[in-house]
Design a protein around this motif. Structure first.
Motif, PDB file in Angstrom:
ATOM      1  N   THR A  20      -3.033 -10.602  -4.268  1.00 58.34           N
ATOM      2  CA  THR A  20      -2.374  -9.839  -3.214  1.00 58.34           C
ATOM      3  C   THR A  20      -2.741  -8.372  -3.350  1.00 58.34           C
ATOM      4  O   THR A  20      -2.556  -7.774  -4.422  1.00 58.34           O
ATOM      5  N   ILE A  21      -3.250  -7.787  -2.265  1.00 55.61           N
ATOM      6  CA  ILE A  21      -3.564  -6.367  -2.241  1.00 55.61           C
ATOM      7  C   ILE A  21      -2.421  -5.641  -1.548  1.00 55.61           C
ATOM      8  O   ILE A  21      -1.855  -6.145  -0.566  1.00 55.61           O
ATOM      9  N   SER A  22      -2.074  -4.465  -2.060  1.00 53.31           N
ATOM     10  CA  SER A  22      -0.971  -3.712  -1.465  1.00 53.31           C
ATOM     11  C   SER A  22      -1.182  -2.226  -1.694  1.00 53.31           C
ATOM     12  O   SER A  22      -2.011  -1.816  -2.510  1.00 53.31           O
ATOM     13  N   ARG A  23      -0.394  -1.437  -0.947  1.00 46.15           N
ATOM     14  CA  ARG A  23      -0.433   0.020  -1.091  1.00 46.15           C
ATOM     15  C   ARG A  23       0.862   0.499  -1.723  1.00 46.15           C
ATOM     16  O   ARG A  23       1.926  -0.060  -1.470  1.00 46.15           O
ATOM     17  N   GLY A  24       0.758   1.579  -2.500  1.00 39.10           N
ATOM     18  CA  GLY A  24       1.949   2.222  -3.000  1.00 39.10           C
ATOM     19  C   GLY A  24       2.627   3.015  -1.890  1.00 39.10           C
ATOM     20  O   GLY A  24       2.017   3.302  -0.866  1.00 39.10           O
ATOM     21  N   ASN A  25       3.857   3.392  -2.108  1.00 40.41           N
ATOM     22  CA  ASN A  25       4.600   4.133  -1.096  1.00 40.41           C
ATOM     23  C   ASN A  25       3.947   5.451  -0.742  1.00 40.41           C
ATOM     24  O   ASN A  25       4.004   5.909   0.397  1.00 40.41           O
ATOM     25  N   ALA A  26       3.316   6.078  -1.698  1.00 42.95           N
ATOM     26  CA  ALA A  26       2.656   7.359  -1.458  1.00 42.95           C
ATOM     27  C   ALA A  26       1.295   7.188  -0.828  1.00 42.95           C
ATOM     28  O   ALA A  26       0.638   8.175  -0.514  1.00 42.95           O
ATOM     29  N   LYS A  27       0.875   5.957  -0.634  1.00 41.63           N
ATOM     30  CA  LYS A  27      -0.384   5.604   0.039  1.00 41.63           C
ATOM     31  C   LYS A  27      -1.617   6.034  -0.729  1.00 41.63           C
ATOM     32  O   LYS A  27      -2.736   5.775  -0.277  1.00 41.63           O
ATOM     33  N   ASN A  28      -1.481   6.714  -1.863  1.00 42.81           N
ATOM     34  CA  ASN A  28      -2.659   7.095  -2.614  1.00 42.81           C
ATOM     35  C   ASN A  28      -2.925   6.144  -3.774  1.00 42.81           C
ATOM     36  O   ASN A  28      -3.736   6.442  -4.642  1.00 42.81           O
ATOM     37  N   VAL A  77      -9.244  -6.332   0.975  1.00 46.35           N
ATOM     38  CA  VAL A  77      -9.259  -5.038   1.650  1.00 46.35           C
ATOM     39  C   VAL A  77      -7.925  -4.840   2.361  1.00 46.35           C
ATOM     40  O   VAL A  77      -7.275  -5.810   2.765  1.00 46.35           O
ATOM     41  N   ILE A  78      -7.533  -3.572   2.501  1.00 47.10           N
ATOM     42  CA  ILE A  78      -6.257  -3.248   3.134  1.00 47.10           C
ATOM     43  C   ILE A  78      -6.404  -1.981   3.953  1.00 47.10           C
ATOM     44  O   ILE A  78      -7.147  -1.069   3.586  1.00 47.10           O
ATOM     45  N   GLY A 110      -0.697  -2.458   6.776  1.00 49.19           N
ATOM     46  CA  GLY A 110      -0.280  -3.475   7.718  1.00 49.19           C
ATOM     47  C   GLY A 110      -1.238  -4.629   7.875  1.00 49.19           C
ATOM     48  O   GLY A 110      -0.852  -5.702   8.347  1.00 49.19           O
ATOM     49  N   SER A 111      -2.492  -4.430   7.488  1.00 54.65           N
ATOM     50  CA  SER A 111      -3.480  -5.499   7.629  1.00 54.65           C
ATOM     51  C   SER A 111      -4.249  -5.664   6.334  1.00 54.65           C
ATOM     52  O   SER A 111      -4.597  -4.678   5.679  1.00 54.65           O
ATOM     53  N   THR A 112      -4.495  -6.920   5.996  1.00 48.83           N
ATOM     54  CA  THR A 112      -5.243  -7.238   4.788  1.00 48.83           C
ATOM     55  C   THR A 112      -6.217  -8.374   5.081  1.00 48.83           C
ATOM     56  O   THR A 112      -6.078  -9.098   6.078  1.00 48.83           O
ATOM     57  N   TYR A 113      -7.187  -8.508   4.193  1.00 47.32           N
ATOM     58  CA  TYR A 113      -8.154  -9.609   4.317  1.00 47.32           C
ATOM     59  C   TYR A 113      -8.649  -9.934   2.915  1.00 47.32           C
ATOM     60  O   TYR A 113      -8.836  -9.026   2.095  1.00 47.32           O
ATOM     61  N   TYR A 114      -8.854 -11.240   2.659  1.00 51.64           N
ATOM     62  CA  TYR A 114      -9.216 -11.692   1.322  1.00 51.64           C
ATOM     63  C   TYR A 114     -10.459 -12.580   1.343  1.00 51.64           C
ATOM     64  O   TYR A 114     -10.705 -13.301   2.313  1.00 51.64           O
ATOM     65  N   ALA A 115     -11.166 -12.545   0.235  1.00 54.39           N
ATOM     66  CA  ALA A 115     -12.226 -13.519   0.032  1.00 54.39           C
ATOM     67  C   ALA A 115     -11.596 -14.894  -0.139  1.00 54.39           C
ATOM     68  O   ALA A 115     -10.494 -15.019  -0.683  1.00 54.39           O
TER      69      ALA A 115
END
Length: 124
Positions: A69-77, A50-51, A56-61
């Protein structure tokens, strides 16, 4: 309404890598967290990562920590799930989802919108 579309799944050998993408459109909420879940045949849907909206914050099983690794694109969508060192037990349909709120949550019941899923198959 929010539409979530996953892509990037496929067949890979054990030890290989894949990157999943989730494109969000429609009435997305800028503060809501995004998560990845997976479901193998005969098993319940399980939390993967989850992100926060800002990224800025993530959490993993525990089962994927250090490999995914979970991440967001620059456009946030767009949300990504980069998967390394894949194992046969990672085989599942992977879903992205948008939560009801802005807190990092891991239960699928805390997620309002879901994509259709993308199949990941890891061969041994």
């Amino acid at each position: 309404q929010v539409q979530l579309v996953e892509s990037g799944g496929g067949l890979v050998q054990a030890g290989g890598s894949l990157r999943l993408s989730c494109a969000a459109s429609g009435r997305t909420f800028s503060s809501h967290v995004m998560g990845w879940f997976r479901q193998a045949p005969g098993k319940e849907r399980e939390f993967v990562a989850v992100i926060t909206w800002s990224g800025g914050s993530t959490y993993y099983a525990d089962s994927v920590k250090g490999r995914f690794t979970i991440s967001r694109g620059n456009a946030k969508n767009t949300v990504y799930l980069q998967m390394y060192s894949l194992k046969p037990e990672d085989t599942a349909v992977y879903y992205c989802a948008q939560a009801y709120g802005s807190v990092l949550v891991t239960s699928p019941y805390n997620y309002e919108y879901w994509g259709q899923g993308t199949q990941v198959t890891v061969s041994s």
